[in-house]
Design a protein around this motif. Structure first.
Motif, PDB file in Angstrom:
ATOM      1  N   ALA A  92      40.162 -34.716 -24.047  1.00  9.43           N
ATOM      2  CA  ALA A  92      39.601 -33.635 -24.680  1.00  9.43           C
ATOM      3  C   ALA A  92      39.384 -32.620 -24.180  1.00  9.43           C
ATOM      4  O   ALA A  92      39.193 -32.214 -22.494  1.00  9.43           O
ATOM      5  N   LEU A  93      39.708 -31.428 -24.374  1.00 12.87           N
ATOM      6  CA  LEU A  93      38.914 -29.918 -24.231  1.00 12.87           C
ATOM      7  C   LEU A  93      37.609 -29.737 -24.066  1.00 12.87           C
ATOM      8  O   LEU A  93      36.500 -30.486 -25.343  1.00 12.87           O
ATOM      9  N   TYR A  94      36.464 -30.268 -22.503  1.00  6.96           N
ATOM     10  CA  TYR A  94      35.213 -29.987 -22.659  1.00  6.96           C
ATOM     11  C   TYR A  94      34.350 -28.816 -22.550  1.00  6.96           C
ATOM     12  O   TYR A  94      35.300 -27.545 -22.283  1.00  6.96           O
ATOM     13  N   TYR A  95      33.847 -28.123 -24.361  1.00 12.47           N
ATOM     14  CA  TYR A  95      33.374 -26.780 -24.234  1.00 12.47           C
ATOM     15  C   TYR A  95      31.774 -26.530 -23.567  1.00 12.47           C
ATOM     16  O   TYR A  95      31.165 -27.411 -24.030  1.00 12.47           O
ATOM     17  N   CYS A  96      30.980 -25.744 -22.475  1.00  5.53           N
ATOM     18  CA  CYS A  96      30.031 -25.175 -22.705  1.00  5.53           C
ATOM     19  C   CYS A  96      29.471 -24.518 -23.771  1.00  5.53           C
ATOM     20  O   CYS A  96      30.465 -23.283 -24.000  1.00  5.53           O
ATOM     21  N   ALA A  97      28.164 -24.494 -23.975  1.00  7.43           N
ATOM     22  CA  ALA A  97      27.272 -24.011 -25.314  1.00  7.43           C
ATOM     23  C   ALA A  97      25.985 -23.325 -24.669  1.00  7.43           C
ATOM     24  O   ALA A  97      25.336 -24.368 -24.349  1.00  7.43           O
ATOM     25  N   LEU A  98      24.991 -22.013 -25.196  1.00 11.77           N
ATOM     26  CA  LEU A  98      24.383 -21.654 -24.998  1.00 11.77           C
ATOM     27  C   LEU A  98      23.503 -21.190 -25.860  1.00 11.77           C
ATOM     28  O   LEU A  98      24.131 -21.380 -27.419  1.00 11.77           O
ATOM     29  N   ASP A  99      22.560 -21.734 -26.522  1.00 11.84           N
ATOM     30  CA  ASP A  99      21.451 -21.586 -27.583  1.00 11.84           C
ATOM     31  C   ASP A  99      20.346 -21.153 -27.063  1.00 11.84           C
ATOM     32  O   ASP A  99      19.109 -21.349 -26.490  1.00 11.84           O
TER      33      ASP A  99
END
Length: 124
Positions: A92-99
């Motif tokens: 898959a395409l792995y995404y980093c995310a910030l909350d």
């Protein structure tokens, strides 16, 4: 302005390991939650793992529990995802995310900032 940059993806074989990194440049917030999501072709983006600021609260998708490990280095503004025992289903395409919140969440809508993604391909 937060800017997230992922790295570490690549082409590996079943059973191999990879370490993904996510660097947070720009404005450094005092506390925030970070997470990894992934999206395979033709599928919706799905939660992989998340970690709070103090790293005393983590969450994992059932599909990766016991194989993946999330961590972070706040001094370096970097988050990691250690991925072991990879299978083709992890491709898959792995995404980093910030909350900007404090509680670990599993829904993409909870995360305000996203990286561009790094591709992970696992061959059989």
């Amino acid at each position: 302005q937060v800017q997230l940059v992922e790295s570490g993806g690549g082409l590996v074989k079943t059973g191999d390991s990879l370490i993904l990194s996510c660097a947070n440049s720009g404005r450094a917030f005092r506390a925030y939650v970070m997470a990894w999501f992934r999206q395979a072709p033709g599928k919706e983006r799905e939660f992989v793992a998340a970690i709070n600021w103090r790293a005393d609260s983590t969450a994992y998708a059932d599909s990766v529990k016991g194989r993946f490990s999330i961590s972070r280095d706040n001094a370096k503004n970097v988050m990691y995802l250690q991925m072991d025992s990879l299978t083709p289903e992890d491709t898959a395409l792995y995404y980093c995310a910030l909350d900007l919140g404090v509680k670990v969440g599993r829904r993409p809508i909870e995360y305000e900032y996203w990286g561009q993604g790094t591709q992970v391909t696992v061959s059989s």
